[in-house]
Design a protein around this motif. Structure first.
Motif: not given
Length: 108
Positions: A66-72, A74-78
């Motif tokens: 979840f830390g990696i996703i939070a800093e991503s 592309p994931c933040n755009r999605w």
């Protein structure tokens, strides 16, 4: 009970956003898929029951993932798009962005 390394939760999608939400998940951005794999998320499935969705994936370290996703980026755009579709929030910076479901049975 032995830990299965599975993580699951459920969300409801706003009725007026249902078609768009499903369409996005039927054709996810390649970079989203890559970021989830980079985070250690695997065997990720989403199931639909009306406007309720059930999410399940395997991961050895959910907090790290979840830390990696939070800093991503592309994931933040999605998430900026899909968070408008969900009833509630899934901001991964929140203390509890999603409420994990308790695993009560695991067949190895």
């Amino acid at each position: 009970m032995e830990n299965s390394n599975k993580f699951a939760w459920t969300w409801k999608i706003k009725e007026e956003k249902l078609e768009e939400y499903v369409a996005m998940h039927l054709a996810p951005w390649p970079e989203i898929m890559e970021e989830h794999s980079r985070a250690g998320i695997r065997n990720y499935s989403i199931f639909q029951n009306g406007n309720q969705f059930f999410y399940c994936f395997e991961c050895d370290d959910v907090e790290k993932a979840f830390g990696i996703i939070a800093e991503s980026e592309p994931c933040n755009r999605w998430n900026a798009i899909t968070s408008q579709m969900v009833e509630g929030s899934f901001d991964f910076r929140e203390a509890e962005p999603i409420r994990p479901l308790r695993e009560v049975f695991y067949l190895k």
